[in-house]
Design a protein around this motif. Structure first.
Motif, PDB file in Angstrom:
ATOM      1  N   PRO A 292       0.806  -1.213   0.000  1.00 37.19           N
ATOM      2  CA  PRO A 292       0.000   0.000   0.000  1.00 37.19           C
ATOM      3  C   PRO A 292       0.844   1.269   0.000  1.00 37.19           C
ATOM      4  CG  PRO A 292       0.091  -0.904   2.208  1.00 37.19           C
ATOM      5  CD  PRO A 292       0.779  -1.900   1.309  1.00 37.19           C
ATOM      6  N   GLU A 293       0.279   2.324  -0.566  1.00 38.63           N
ATOM      7  CA  GLU A 293       0.929   3.629  -0.588  1.00 38.63           C
ATOM      8  C   GLU A 293       0.999   4.191   0.831  1.00 38.63           C
ATOM      9  OE1 GLU A 293       3.026   5.873  -1.570  1.00 38.63           O
ATOM     10  OE2 GLU A 293       2.108   6.167  -3.531  1.00 38.63           O
ATOM     11  N   GLY A 294       1.832   5.193   1.033  1.00 36.16           N
ATOM     12  CA  GLY A 294       1.816   5.895   2.313  1.00 36.16           C
ATOM     13  C   GLY A 294       3.018   5.688   3.176  1.00 36.16           C
ATOM     14  N   GLY A 295       4.172   5.433   2.610  1.00 37.29           N
ATOM     15  CA  GLY A 295       5.351   5.166   3.416  1.00 37.29           C
ATOM     16  C   GLY A 295       5.987   6.376   4.054  1.00 37.29           C
ATOM     17  N   GLU A 296       5.886   7.544   3.419  1.00 37.48           N
ATOM     18  CA  GLU A 296       6.547   8.727   3.915  1.00 37.48           C
ATOM     19  C   GLU A 296       5.545   9.872   4.074  1.00 37.48           C
ATOM     20  OE1 GLU A 296       9.582   8.713   4.868  1.00 37.48           O
ATOM     21  OE2 GLU A 296      10.095   6.730   4.095  1.00 37.48           O
ATOM     22  N   PRO A 297       5.828  10.850   4.987  1.00 38.13           N
ATOM     23  CA  PRO A 297       4.933  12.003   5.123  1.00 38.13           C
ATOM     24  C   PRO A 297       4.796  12.729   3.795  1.00 38.13           C
ATOM     25  CG  PRO A 297       6.502  11.932   6.926  1.00 38.13           C
ATOM     26  CD  PRO A 297       6.945  10.892   5.926  1.00 38.13           C
ATOM     27  N   SER A 298       3.594  13.236   3.520  1.00 39.11           N
ATOM     28  CA  SER A 298       3.346  13.870   2.234  1.00 39.11           C
ATOM     29  C   SER A 298       2.129  14.764   2.330  1.00 39.11           C
ATOM     30  CB  SER A 298       3.128  12.805   1.152  1.00 39.11           C
ATOM     31  OG  SER A 298       2.696  13.390  -0.038  1.00 39.11           O
ATOM     32  N   ASN A 299       2.040  15.710   1.417  1.00 42.14           N
ATOM     33  CA  ASN A 299       0.864  16.559   1.320  1.00 42.14           C
ATOM     34  C   ASN A 299      -0.166  15.985   0.360  1.00 42.14           C
ATOM     35  OD1 ASN A 299       1.848  18.555   3.078  1.00 42.14           O
ATOM     36  ND2 ASN A 299       3.060  19.466   1.439  1.00 42.14           N
ATOM     37  N   ARG A 300       0.094  14.771  -0.137  1.00 46.17           N
ATOM     38  CA  ARG A 300      -0.822  14.161  -1.068  1.00 46.17           C
ATOM     39  C   ARG A 300      -2.094  13.709  -0.346  1.00 46.17           C
ATOM     40  NH1 ARG A 300       3.280  10.084  -3.913  1.00 46.17           N
ATOM     41  NH2 ARG A 300       1.619   9.722  -5.434  1.00 46.17           N
ATOM     42  N   MET A 301      -2.979  13.082  -1.053  1.00 46.33           N
ATOM     43  CA  MET A 301      -4.290  12.748  -0.508  1.00 46.33           C
ATOM     44  C   MET A 301      -4.197  12.011   0.826  1.00 46.33           C
ATOM     45  SD  MET A 301      -6.300  11.564  -3.948  1.00 46.33           S
ATOM     46  CE  MET A 301      -7.819  11.329  -3.040  1.00 46.33           C
ATOM     47  N   LYS A 302      -5.077  12.386   1.742  1.00 51.61           N
ATOM     48  CA  LYS A 302      -5.084  11.759   3.057  1.00 51.61           C
ATOM     49  C   LYS A 302      -5.377  10.269   2.971  1.00 51.61           C
ATOM     50  CE  LYS A 302      -6.589  15.971   5.438  1.00 51.61           C
ATOM     51  NZ  LYS A 302      -7.655  16.590   6.268  1.00 51.61           N
ATOM     52  N   THR A 303      -6.038   9.856   1.918  1.00 49.10           N
ATOM     53  CA  THR A 303      -6.401   8.448   1.792  1.00 49.10           C
ATOM     54  C   THR A 303      -5.197   7.556   1.565  1.00 49.10           C
ATOM     55  OG1 THR A 303      -6.847   8.894  -0.533  1.00 49.10           O
ATOM     56  CG2 THR A 303      -8.731   8.849   0.936  1.00 49.10           C
ATOM     57  N   ARG A 304      -4.026   8.132   1.267  1.00 52.67           N
ATOM     58  CA  ARG A 304      -2.860   7.319   0.927  1.00 52.67           C
ATOM     59  C   ARG A 304      -2.389   6.454   2.097  1.00 52.67           C
ATOM     60  NH1 ARG A 304       2.484   9.233   1.372  1.00 52.67           N
ATOM     61  NH2 ARG A 304       2.849   8.814  -0.817  1.00 52.67           N
ATOM     62  N   ARG A 305      -2.754   6.791   3.328  1.00 49.12           N
ATOM     63  CA  ARG A 305      -2.340   6.005   4.486  1.00 49.12           C
ATOM     64  C   ARG A 305      -3.400   5.008   4.929  1.00 49.12           C
ATOM     65  NH1 ARG A 305       2.119   7.082   7.307  1.00 49.12           N
ATOM     66  NH2 ARG A 305       3.352   8.900   6.728  1.00 49.12           N
ATOM     67  N   ALA A 306      -4.481   4.915   4.168  1.00 51.14           N
ATOM     68  CA  ALA A 306      -5.582   4.047   4.582  1.00 51.14           C
ATOM     69  C   ALA A 306      -5.275   2.572   4.373  1.00 51.14           C
ATOM     70  CB  ALA A 306      -6.851   4.428   3.828  1.00 51.14           C
ATOM     71  N   GLY A 307      -4.371   2.256   3.443  1.00 53.51           N
ATOM     72  CA  GLY A 307      -4.073   0.868   3.140  1.00 53.51           C
ATOM     73  C   GLY A 307      -3.320   0.169   4.247  1.00 53.51           C
ATOM     74  N   SER A 308      -3.461  -1.156   4.302  1.00 54.29           N
ATOM     75  CA  SER A 308      -2.831  -1.951   5.356  1.00 54.29           C
ATOM     76  C   SER A 308      -1.856  -2.970   4.769  1.00 54.29           C
ATOM     77  CB  SER A 308      -3.898  -2.688   6.168  1.00 54.29           C
ATOM     78  OG  SER A 308      -3.302  -3.643   7.031  1.00 54.29           O
ATOM     79  N   ALA A 309      -0.639  -2.998   5.307  1.00 53.34           N
ATOM     80  CA  ALA A 309       0.341  -4.020   4.949  1.00 53.34           C
ATOM     81  C   ALA A 309       0.275  -5.204   5.908  1.00 53.34           C
ATOM     82  CB  ALA A 309       1.746  -3.431   4.948  1.00 53.34           C
ATOM     83  N   GLY A 310      -0.789  -5.255   6.695  1.00 49.70           N
ATOM     84  CA  GLY A 310      -0.910  -6.331   7.664  1.00 49.70           C
ATOM     85  C   GLY A 310       0.138  -6.199   8.754  1.00 49.70           C
ATOM     86  N   GLU A 311       0.744  -7.303   9.123  1.00 49.48           N
ATOM     87  CA  GLU A 311       1.745  -7.294  10.187  1.00 49.48           C
ATOM     88  C   GLU A 311       3.158  -7.072   9.678  1.00 49.48           C
ATOM     89  OE1 GLU A 311       1.809 -11.155  12.074  1.00 49.48           O
ATOM     90  OE2 GLU A 311       1.484 -12.183  10.172  1.00 49.48           O
ATOM     91  N   PHE A 312       3.303  -6.789   8.387  1.00 48.92           N
ATOM     92  CA  PHE A 312       4.625  -6.698   7.791  1.00 48.92           C
ATOM     93  C   PHE A 312       5.163  -5.270   7.811  1.00 48.92           C
ATOM     94  CE2 PHE A 312       2.164 -10.029   5.613  1.00 48.92           C
ATOM     95  CZ  PHE A 312       2.853 -11.127   6.122  1.00 48.92           C
ATOM     96  N   SER A 313       6.479  -5.143   7.876  1.00 46.84           N
ATOM     97  CA  SER A 313       7.141  -3.845   7.839  1.00 46.84           C
ATOM     98  C   SER A 313       7.263  -3.369   6.403  1.00 46.84           C
ATOM     99  CB  SER A 313       8.547  -3.936   8.456  1.00 46.84           C
ATOM    100  OG  SER A 313       8.480  -4.183   9.836  1.00 46.84           O
ATOM    101  N   GLY A 314       7.282  -2.041   6.242  1.00 49.17           N
ATOM    102  CA  GLY A 314       7.453  -1.471   4.917  1.00 49.17           C
ATOM    103  C   GLY A 314       6.141  -1.337   4.170  1.00 49.17           C
ATOM    104  N   ARG A 315       6.158  -0.463   3.167  1.00 48.88           N
ATOM    105  CA  ARG A 315       5.007  -0.256   2.309  1.00 48.88           C
ATOM    106  C   ARG A 315       5.523  -0.104   0.882  1.00 48.88           C
ATOM    107  NH1 ARG A 315       0.550   1.196   5.639  1.00 48.88           N
ATOM    108  NH2 ARG A 315      -0.526   2.435   4.077  1.00 48.88           N
TER     109      ARG A 315
END
Length: 490
Positions: A292-315
């Motif tokens: 999923p998108e959303g690995g780093e802070p950004s001014n892009r759409m707030k929805t970019r952090r909504a995705g889940s990588a489950g229990e795994f590290s990294g995106r």
């Protein structure tokens, strides 16, 4: 809604070509239909069959429960284009010079799933995102830096009889308008179109995929249908009926809603297959192209952090499992066990050799494949794959061998090598390199050997003729300035 018209001349021509290539023609009753679906930026934890309790994916969940879930499945690429190249060829994307998104293109010399299955008499169609080259010789959605003349590689010149595609990402609602649509229209069989390109993008592309499938079924012709959804890649927007399902979830409702929209279209596909009487003879495969998108802070759409990588590290953009381990299942009634979850490491590179084994198609004898036939694993007849799975992104190269994963940053300096036991350490936080020096050294040697092989492939050594020149120089490991991420989230 525009309908798909059979191409009798095209069918005749590819019949002649396949015959010359030694292909054997079969009816749909002799070989299964193949439908290969992929989402864009869907995280491992974004589906019900992987434990998500918010996002409604009943159609995907039903298929997963009736088929085999691939718990340890790798996109191989931590971003879009690399995964797509490996998906279609069974080869690592570095062999083709597709280092990252919007770099390189799918070479015409590559032996793809479509080219292979046409030798067996299949109708071939591609619907949705392409992202393996430009679709026009004069313009590109990525601007002048993309060199549309140099990277022109459309699906209609890559062995697809029918196609309805965009060069790159579009908005998940009203894909035919907005900033993402600039120089990025849908092309229907090579012609830009603005017909029926508003509303839910997943419906828009399924509106073209289903008539293709119906036409092939009516001809009793087996078909390959590659369906690459744009969702849930940015720009993310859900339609009113889907937003209503997630009232109270704020901006994340758009993310959740466009995934449920995909699910609805998968259900629509399944109903069509049943109505045509071909459901039991159709292999359905589903996965995502990266985490999923959303690995780093950004001014892009707030929805970019909504995705889940489950229990795994990294995106997305990370070679850690959260960036490359994705949701996946295979469904094939009577052939693949139902209600099974497999933990064997598998990848998109396995699709071509596995489909070859299923259909009796032949691969090229002089073409190196990084994937392998995993049908025995899908069927539960074999526990583990024989080949390791290589990765490469930015300054990091990786290898998964069984339960272990090695990450290196330099061909000469092993001081930053990291070895993880994925069976015990899904967060990839316990480095075992010093505790297992022999295993680390063995995997490092294998990984460096792969990179040398990929370098030779990139130079065109497996292609016939002397006119093949790579469009970009080889990217050596450890080169300064290369982007990538292999730092576990804390």
């Amino acid at each position: 809604m525009p309908s798909f018209h059979p191409f009798p001349i095209r069918i005749f021509l590819f019949t002649v070509v396949a015959t010359l290539l030694g292909g054997q023609f079969v009816s749909a009753s002799d070989c299964p239909n193949i439908v290969l679906m992929m989402c864009d930026d869907l995280g491992w934890g974004d589906t019900g069959f992987n434990g998500n309790t918010i996002i409604q994916t009943p159609e995907l969940d039903a298929l997963a429960n009736e088929g085999t879930v691939l718990d340890h499945f790798y996109s191989v690429g931590p971003v879009c284009s690399p995964t797509r190249a490996s998906f279609l060829t069974g080869r690592h994307y570095f062999r083709m010079g597709i280092w990252t998104a919007n770099k390189g293109h799918l070479p015409s010399q590559e032996f793809t799933l479509a080219r292979m299955l046409k030798t067996r008499g299949y109708a071939t169609g591609h619907f949705g995102k392409w992202h393996l080259g430009t679709l026009s010789r004069t313009v590109s959605a990525k601007g002048k830096g993309r060199r549309p003349d140099l990277h022109y590689a459309p699906p209609w010149e890559r062995d697809y009889d029918a196609s309805f595609v965009t060069e790159s990402a579009v908005c998940t609602w009203d894909p035919g308008i907005g900033k993402r649509a600039r120089n990025n229209p849908y092309y229907e069989n090579g012609v830009a179109t603005d017909e029926n390109v508003l509303g839910c993008d997943s419906r828009v592309l399924m509106d073209r995929a289903l008539p293709f499938i119906e036409a092939a079924a009516e001809r009793d012709q087996p078909f390959l249908s590659v369906i690459w959804f744009h969702a849930p890649h940015e720009d993310i927007q859900a339609g009113p009926e889907y937003l209503a399902k997630y009232e109270g979830h704020g901006e994340a409702a758009h993310y959740y809603g466009c995934i449920t929209a995909v699910d609805d279209q998968v259900g629509r596909l399944r109903k069509k297959l049943a109505s045509l009487g071909v459901a039991d003879n159709t292999l359905l495969f589903f996965c995502s192209d990266n985490g999923p998108e959303g690995g780093e802070p950004s001014n892009r759409m707030k929805t970019r952090r909504a995705g889940s990588a489950g229990e795994f590290s990294g995106r997305k953009r990370s070679v850690l499992d959260g960036g490359v381990r994705v949701p996946a299942f295979v469904h094939w009634p009577g052939q693949i066990p139902a209600g099974v979850r497999l933990n064997a490491p598998l990848s998109v590179m396995d699709l071509l050799p596995t489909v070859a084994a299923i259909t009796g198609a032949e691969t090229l004898p002089n073409r190196l494949l990084d994937g392998e036939n995993v049908l025995p694993i899908w069927k539960g007849e074999q526990a583990q794959r024989e080949k390791s799975i290589p990765f490469r992104y930015g300054q990091f190269a990786c290898l998964v061998r069984g339960k272990h994963k090695l990450i290196i940053e330099s061909p000469n300096d092993d001081s930053k090598d990291r070895l993880f036991d994925l069976s015990k350490d899904v967060s990839e936080s316990n480095n075992l390199a010093n505790q297992k020096p022999e295993l680390t050294a063995s995997m490092r040697t294998e990984l460096l050997g792969f990179l040398e092989s990929a370098k030779a492939s990139h130079a065109g050594e497996e292609y016939e003729g002397n006119d093949t020149k790579p469009v970009e120089k080889w990217h050596p490991l450890g080169k300064a300035g290369q982007r990538g991420n292999a730092t576990p989230n804390r």
